[in-house]
Design a protein around this motif. Structure first.
Motif, PDB file in Angstrom:
ATOM      1  N   ASP A  64      27.326 -19.713   3.363  1.00  0.00           N
ATOM      2  CA  ASP A  64      26.575 -20.711   4.116  1.00  0.00           C
ATOM      3  C   ASP A  64      25.401 -20.070   4.846  1.00  0.00           C
ATOM      4  OD1 ASP A  64      28.306 -22.640   3.233  1.00  0.00           O
ATOM      5  OD2 ASP A  64      29.375 -22.855   5.143  1.00  0.00           O
ATOM      6  N   ASN A  65      25.620 -18.892   5.436  1.00  0.00           N
ATOM      7  CA  ASN A  65      24.526 -18.190   6.110  1.00  0.00           C
ATOM      8  C   ASN A  65      23.427 -17.805   5.128  1.00  0.00           C
ATOM      9  OD1 ASN A  65      25.687 -18.389   8.613  1.00  0.00           O
ATOM     10  ND2 ASN A  65      26.540 -16.326   8.597  1.00  0.00           N
ATOM     11  N   ALA A  66      23.801 -17.345   3.948  1.00  0.00           N
ATOM     12  CA  ALA A  66      22.807 -16.976   2.939  1.00  0.00           C
ATOM     13  C   ALA A  66      22.027 -18.207   2.480  1.00  0.00           C
ATOM     14  CB  ALA A  66      23.487 -16.298   1.751  1.00  0.00           C
ATOM     15  N   GLU A  67      22.716 -19.330   2.296  1.00  0.00           N
ATOM     16  CA  GLU A  67      22.045 -20.567   1.883  1.00  0.00           C
ATOM     17  C   GLU A  67      21.080 -21.053   2.965  1.00  0.00           C
ATOM     18  OE1 GLU A  67      22.166 -22.290  -1.055  1.00  0.00           O
ATOM     19  OE2 GLU A  67      23.343 -20.623  -1.847  1.00  0.00           O
ATOM     20  N   SER A  68      21.484 -20.967   4.234  1.00  0.00           N
ATOM     21  CA  SER A  68      20.592 -21.415   5.305  1.00  0.00           C
ATOM     22  C   SER A  68      19.380 -20.499   5.425  1.00  0.00           C
ATOM     23  CB  SER A  68      21.338 -21.508   6.636  1.00  0.00           C
ATOM     24  OG  SER A  68      21.694 -20.226   7.099  1.00  0.00           O
ATOM     25  N   GLU A  69      19.577 -19.197   5.218  1.00  0.00           N
ATOM     26  CA  GLU A  69      18.440 -18.268   5.220  1.00  0.00           C
ATOM     27  C   GLU A  69      17.459 -18.619   4.108  1.00  0.00           C
ATOM     28  OE1 GLU A  69      17.626 -15.511   7.132  1.00  0.00           O
ATOM     29  OE2 GLU A  69      19.235 -15.972   8.521  1.00  0.00           O
ATOM     30  N   LEU A  71      16.969 -21.570   2.794  1.00  0.00           N
ATOM     31  CA  LEU A  71      16.272 -22.789   3.172  1.00  0.00           C
ATOM     32  C   LEU A  71      15.197 -22.497   4.208  1.00  0.00           C
ATOM     33  CD1 LEU A  71      16.046 -25.866   2.978  1.00  0.00           C
ATOM     34  CD2 LEU A  71      17.764 -26.023   4.780  1.00  0.00           C
ATOM     35  N   ILE A  72      15.515 -21.657   5.186  1.00  0.00           N
ATOM     36  CA  ILE A  72      14.525 -21.296   6.208  1.00  0.00           C
ATOM     37  C   ILE A  72      13.334 -20.595   5.570  1.00  0.00           C
ATOM     38  CG2 ILE A  72      14.131 -19.773   8.196  1.00  0.00           C
ATOM     39  CD1 ILE A  72      17.014 -20.472   9.079  1.00  0.00           C
ATOM     40  N   ARG A  73      13.595 -19.687   4.616  1.00  0.00           N
ATOM     41  CA  ARG A  73      12.504 -18.999   3.923  1.00  0.00           C
ATOM     42  C   ARG A  73      11.634 -19.974   3.137  1.00  0.00           C
ATOM     43  NH1 ARG A  73      15.583 -15.238   0.685  1.00  0.00           N
ATOM     44  NH2 ARG A  73      17.330 -15.488   2.047  1.00  0.00           N
ATOM     45  N   LYS A  74      12.255 -20.991   2.512  1.00  0.00           N
ATOM     46  CA  LYS A  74      11.482 -21.980   1.771  1.00  0.00           C
ATOM     47  C   LYS A  74      10.555 -22.751   2.701  1.00  0.00           C
ATOM     48  CE  LYS A  74      14.243 -23.078  -2.280  1.00  0.00           C
ATOM     49  NZ  LYS A  74      14.947 -24.141  -3.003  1.00  0.00           N
ATOM     50  N   VAL A  75      11.073 -23.146   3.861  1.00  0.00           N
ATOM     51  CA  VAL A  75      10.261 -23.877   4.836  1.00  0.00           C
ATOM     52  C   VAL A  75       9.111 -22.996   5.326  1.00  0.00           C
ATOM     53  CG1 VAL A  75      10.276 -24.912   7.142  1.00  0.00           C
ATOM     54  CG2 VAL A  75      12.124 -25.421   5.533  1.00  0.00           C
ATOM     55  N   GLU A  76       9.412 -21.734   5.622  1.00  0.00           N
ATOM     56  CA  GLU A  76       8.363 -20.831   6.080  1.00  0.00           C
ATOM     57  C   GLU A  76       7.323 -20.583   4.995  1.00  0.00           C
ATOM     58  OE1 GLU A  76      10.448 -17.372   7.446  1.00  0.00           O
ATOM     59  OE2 GLU A  76      10.975 -18.295   9.365  1.00  0.00           O
ATOM     60  N   ASP A  77       7.761 -20.464   3.755  1.00  0.00           N
ATOM     61  CA  ASP A  77       6.815 -20.291   2.645  1.00  0.00           C
ATOM     62  C   ASP A  77       5.925 -21.516   2.488  1.00  0.00           C
ATOM     63  OD1 ASP A  77       7.790 -17.779   2.137  1.00  0.00           O
ATOM     64  OD2 ASP A  77       9.011 -18.394   0.396  1.00  0.00           O
ATOM     65  N   ALA A  78       6.503 -22.710   2.641  1.00  0.00           N
ATOM     66  CA  ALA A  78       5.712 -23.936   2.533  1.00  0.00           C
ATOM     67  C   ALA A  78       4.685 -24.009   3.656  1.00  0.00           C
ATOM     68  CB  ALA A  78       6.628 -25.155   2.562  1.00  0.00           C
ATOM     69  N   ARG A  79       5.075 -23.636   4.866  1.00  0.00           N
ATOM     70  CA  ARG A  79       4.125 -23.631   5.987  1.00  0.00           C
ATOM     71  C   ARG A  79       3.002 -22.630   5.743  1.00  0.00           C
ATOM     72  NH1 ARG A  79       8.280 -23.527  11.093  1.00  0.00           N
ATOM     73  NH2 ARG A  79       8.922 -25.708  10.962  1.00  0.00           N
ATOM     74  N   THR A  80       3.363 -21.456   5.267  1.00  0.00           N
ATOM     75  CA  THR A  80       2.357 -20.433   4.991  1.00  0.00           C
ATOM     76  C   THR A  80       1.405 -20.903   3.908  1.00  0.00           C
ATOM     77  OG1 THR A  80       3.949 -18.715   5.571  1.00  0.00           O
ATOM     78  CG2 THR A  80       2.025 -18.027   4.300  1.00  0.00           C
ATOM     79  N   GLU A  81       1.930 -21.511   2.868  1.00  0.00           N
ATOM     80  CA  GLU A  81       1.075 -22.006   1.792  1.00  0.00           C
ATOM     81  C   GLU A  81       0.138 -23.097   2.299  1.00  0.00           C
ATOM     82  OE1 GLU A  81       1.626 -24.023  -2.601  1.00  0.00           O
ATOM     83  OE2 GLU A  81       3.210 -22.737  -1.814  1.00  0.00           O
ATOM     84  N   LYS A  82       0.665 -23.975   3.156  1.00  0.00           N
ATOM     85  CA  LYS A  82      -0.155 -25.041   3.726  1.00  0.00           C
ATOM     86  C   LYS A  82      -1.287 -24.447   4.569  1.00  0.00           C
ATOM     87  CE  LYS A  82       0.232 -29.191   6.565  1.00  0.00           C
ATOM     88  NZ  LYS A  82       1.137 -30.030   7.359  1.00  0.00           N
TER      89      LYS A  82
END
Length: 93
Positions: A64-69, A71-82
């Motif tokens: 669960d911790n690995a999955e949440s990490e 997801l957090i990385r995906k959100v951060e990548d999307a923000r960076t791309e934006k």
């Protein structure tokens, strides 16, 4: 950002269940054949069950911790791309 998930094969899943089942059976048989009174066998059985339970719990918690990490990385990548797209648009003007 394309994550490909590979599911386990049916053979591997079957092997995992069979391995767990055979290990549990051999452990139960060994506990039954052990020259202890009922109290000693009960104590060992409770310890074994709690060990299996905590192993499942820690495995689930780590996953669960690995999955949440992830997801957090995906959100951060999307923000960076934006931000990069916005920066490139402003740079072109």
């Amino acid at each position: 950002m394309n994550d490909s998930f590979q599911k386990h094969s049916a053979s591997w899943v079957s092997f995992s269940y069979i391995s767990f089942g055979s290990a549990a059976f051999m452990l139960a048989l060994g506990l039954y054949m052990m020259p202890l009174d009922l109290w000693g066998k009960g104590y060992l059985a409770m310890g074994i069950l709690m060990l299996v339970q905590t192993t499942v719990n820690i495995t689930k918690t780590l996953r669960d911790n690995a999955e949440s990490e992830k997801l957090i990385r995906k959100v951060e990548d999307a923000r960076t791309e934006k931000l990069l797209v916005k920066f490139n648009r402003n740079d072109e003007d």
